[in-house]
Design an enzyme around this catalytic site. Structure first.
Site, mmCIF file in Angstrom:
data_model
loop_
_atom_site.group_PDB
_atom_site.id
_atom_site.type_symbol
_atom_site.label_atom_id
_atom_site.label_comp_id
_atom_site.label_asym_id
_atom_site.label_seq_id
_atom_site.Cartn_x
_atom_site.Cartn_y
_atom_site.Cartn_z
ATOM 1 N N LYS A 219 -10.613 -6.186 5.549
ATOM 2 C CA LYS A 219 -11.177 -5.741 6.845
ATOM 3 C C LYS A 219 -13.005 -6.377 6.100
ATOM 4 C CE LYS A 219 -8.363 -2.733 7.942
ATOM 5 N NZ LYS A 219 -7.911 -2.393 9.305
ATOM 6 N N ASP A 247 -10.222 -8.110 9.687
ATOM 7 C CA ASP A 247 -10.002 -7.191 10.609
ATOM 8 C C ASP A 247 -10.570 -6.497 11.047
ATOM 9 O OD1 ASP A 247 -9.038 -4.893 12.722
ATOM 10 O OD2 ASP A 247 -7.727 -4.570 11.049
ATOM 11 N N GLU A 273 -9.914 -9.507 14.318
ATOM 12 C CA GLU A 273 -8.332 -8.654 15.035
ATOM 13 C C GLU A 273 -9.415 -7.931 15.655
ATOM 14 O OE1 GLU A 273 -5.091 -7.562 12.296
ATOM 15 O OE2 GLU A 273 -5.391 -5.552 13.046
ATOM 16 N N GLU A 300 -3.927 -2.729 18.931
ATOM 17 C CA GLU A 300 -3.580 -1.455 18.327
ATOM 18 C C GLU A 300 -3.807 -0.869 19.013
ATOM 19 O OE1 GLU A 300 -5.272 -2.234 13.857
ATOM 20 O OE2 GLU A 300 -5.714 -0.689 14.621
ATOM 21 N N ASP A 323 1.726 -1.255 18.606
ATOM 22 C CA ASP A 323 1.945 -0.461 18.311
ATOM 23 C C ASP A 323 2.668 0.271 18.999
ATOM 24 O OD1 ASP A 323 -0.834 1.793 16.216
ATOM 25 O OD2 ASP A 323 0.711 2.929 17.561
ATOM 26 N N HIS A 350 0.655 -4.071 15.075
ATOM 27 C CA HIS A 350 0.109 -3.246 13.931
ATOM 28 C C HIS A 350 1.359 -2.255 13.388
ATOM 29 C CE1 HIS A 350 -2.085 0.692 13.782
ATOM 30 N NE2 HIS A 350 -3.003 -0.169 13.005
#
Lengths: 438, 438
Positions: A219, A247, A273, A300, A323, A350
């Protein structure tokens, strides 16, 4: 089997994950991973299970939206319904009054996903097959009948979809055998939550490689200097050959995304992402052009097939992330898999959250056997938490999702978990309320 | 005034409009125009009124979403809250858990709209001004503080927005006087619902011209031969100089839209509204290129400023149709007005429904006085029903919206209307339930 669908029951289930900072990222500092859980009931004993995934507050709104679909199901003949899930999908999505609340997005669309997925769970149980196998055994004409081509025909027609499926037909048996033997590649997000300190990051990166993962994800998006430091640590630990995705969880504007990724580029991020708003097709395209050879991945939070269509038309992504429970369930995801195959873009789902790993592996395995015919450059996200609440949990070995073997869509939660985490009146939450009051 | 916001109360209000086919179009055959009505309460006697507009089923879900916002308001100091509605907006929209249900779209975003608009209603009452006048009196710096530029900066920066507002500042007083004198041009949709027969269409077209309207709108998209016939009738009745817009309410795929509009082109349609999915920026752009000189208009179902930004960037529309209660209320509509001004695209608001005429006139009047500075080529939609349920109803004379003079945002419904049409327990609905049961 004859019988009738009698109705549905819902439950607001929440896990207090914010206490551990599992799932913390630049936009979601303290999620309580939650499910609006639904069981579609019949008078035969057969039931179907589904859910929408949320991260806490508002799960009761999502549950209310699922309840709003009960009148469309109650009283329907069981087999005729299960054998026409393309028709049921269209009826739910295009209901003229409910679609005003979207259309085809957000709470009402996720409600459709939960119910449609529950019906697929029921059909797969009835037929004694795991969902991926049920779908992979359908003839191409039946698969395209599941897809709503409304708003897609400028990018994908029914005939083109049929061609894609027919081209993949000869190799189905061989690919199914390969899947049963080796599973489907996974990558792991568990090392990279923003709330973890550097020592924990380092340890989890090392463990990920030891467990066979060839891709991890970090992240990013809180602070650029922190991200550079964390990316350097991760690269040191995993070495040059393991892919590191980053991400941003929608944190940036277009210009910021481009600048930030340039700072991280020396550490060779594989994809970035959700660099910006999931609605911003043109923004993703501008970012993709600017940061190449770093790749863009998103999906997602993409609301529906119409937005995915445009992301593909605009060359805005290199990896498409379906997703299982945000777009309108299995049917719409089949449309998206077909769009991705048409445009030659790999689908890397995802997962994580509550039960998303359990569900989405079925869709990737179906994609491999019957749609794209390829696992190359494809990975399914894996996050190692909350699986213990599911009766048919995702199993990852040596960095690969194993093939689900139980009949159904693996959406069924353990009854004792539902009872314990029920919000606000389950014992976990009444205890928390007591602590907070104390 | 000091004081505290104590909470909010909601009511599910539905009008059985499906009985008369008012509001019928190609996608919405039988709407029951509804409002998720909200009153924000204080301990001072001051209250703010707002609503989300829906068309029936699911209004209870929308109402639940509004209730989910109560914890963000209850206990806040009144004046500090009303004086920082930019901050409040951001807090509601970016709440990390609730935004998962959108983000910034559908049910949760419309809930923000209802609550934010109610707070604006309250602020305008406190300050003793109609909302348009309150906004038009703000200095440019305070106006840009109301705007969230997240995801916009690749198209519009804070500095550019300030420039637009400063350029419009010198003429404010003169334009306000013009507005008070002459009002703001309206167009009417009342003649053109799909459920009306040809005689009714003809009569209503004639009456519209007699009442001073210079633009009318017909619903299309059911059957092309019917549409050609209705368009011919309308053109015959109104003559060559009154504009006729057509509205497909999202009925078509891209190719169908282009073919259909070519059939109608001989009758000189002014714009085609919502030709396809409101999420399809690239589709609207393709249609716009193909049908020129017929123009594309869209917006009533556009989820947020990010999608509007792209529609403008892609040259996908000639008229931008804001809706007062779908995007995140006044604040986000100011962002959208500024985007439209930057791109030089006229804003022609969507109205009708329940109370949308009442609200949106304030925004167009503010736009004229303080943002675009122009009424040229601009019209606000007017639909002549349900105004009797509002305490400060829209007034249209000689084809022009008159300036609202009451303090507030005109969102307050008559208490007796709320009581009568409350769903499912108001007397109108208990009577209907009795009839249906009989």
């Amino acid at each position: 089997m004859t019988g009738t669908i009698t109705g549905l029951s819902t439950c607001d289930v929440r896990f207090p994950t914010s206490r551990e900072l599992d799932g913390s990222d630049a936009m979601n500092p303290d999620p309580d991973y939650s499910a609006s859980y639904v069981v579609v009931d019949t008078d035969t004993g057969l039931a179907g299970h589904g859910f929408a995934f949320t991260i806490g507050r508002g799960n009761e709104v999502q549950t209310a939206a699922i309840r709003a679909l009960e009148p469309f199901l109650a009283g329907r003949p069981l087999d005729a319904t299960l054998d026409d899930l393309g028709g049921v999908w269209a009826e739910l999505v295009h209901d003229s009054q409910l679609r005003w609340l979207g259309p085809e997005k957000g709470v009402v669309h996720m409600a459709v996903a939960a119910v449609v997925n529950a019906l697929w769970d029921m059909r797969a149980r009835r037929d004694g097959k795991p969902l991926w196998k049920l779908l992979a055994d359908l003839p191409p004409t039946e698969i395209v009948d599941l897809v709503d081509f409304r708003y897609l025909s400028d990018a994908l027609t029914r005939e083109e979809a049929l061609d894609i499926l027919r081209r993949a037909e000869p190799g189905r048996a061989q690919r199914e055998a390969q899947l049963r033997r080796s599973g489907y590649p996974a990558y792991t997000t568990s090392p990279g939550w923003l709330g973890y300190d550097d020592a924990k990051l380092r340890r989890l990166c090392r463990e990920a490689v030891e467990r066979g993962f060839r891709q991890i994800k970090l992240k990013v998006g809180g602070d650029v200097a922190d991200d550079v430091r964390r990316m350097r640590i991760a690269r040191e630990v995993v070495g040059p050959d393991v892919r590191i995705a980053v991400d941003a969880n929608q944190r940036w504007d277009v210009g910021t995304a481009i600048d930030w990724i340039r700072e991280l580029a020396p550490f060779d991020p594989w994809w970035v992402e959700e660099p910006t708003s999931p609605d911003d097709v043109l923004g993703h395209a501008a970012i993709a052009r600017a940061i190449s050879p770093v790749r863009v991945a998103t999906g997602e939070h993409v609301a529906n097939r119409v937005v995915f269509k445009q992301l593909l038309q605009a060359d805005a992504l290199s990896y498409l992330q379906i997703d299982a429970a945000r777009v309108g369930g299995v049917n719409e995801n089949i449309a998206i898999l077909l769009l991705a195959a048409k445009f030659g873009v790999p689908v890397c789902p995802h997962a994580g959250g509550v039960g998303l790993c359990e569900l989405v592996r079925h869709l990737s395995m179906f994609d491999f056997v019957a749609v794209s015919g390829s696992m190359e450059d494809r990975v399914i996200e894996y996050v190692d938490h909350l699986h213990e609440h599911f009766l048919d949990p995702a199993v990852v070995r040596d960095g690969h999702y194993q093939v689900p073997r139980e009949p159904g869509f693996s959406a069924r939660m353990r009854p004792e978990s539902v009872a314990e985490y029920r919000y606000p009146d389950g014992p976990v939450w009444t205890d928390i309320a007591r602590e907070r009051g104390a």
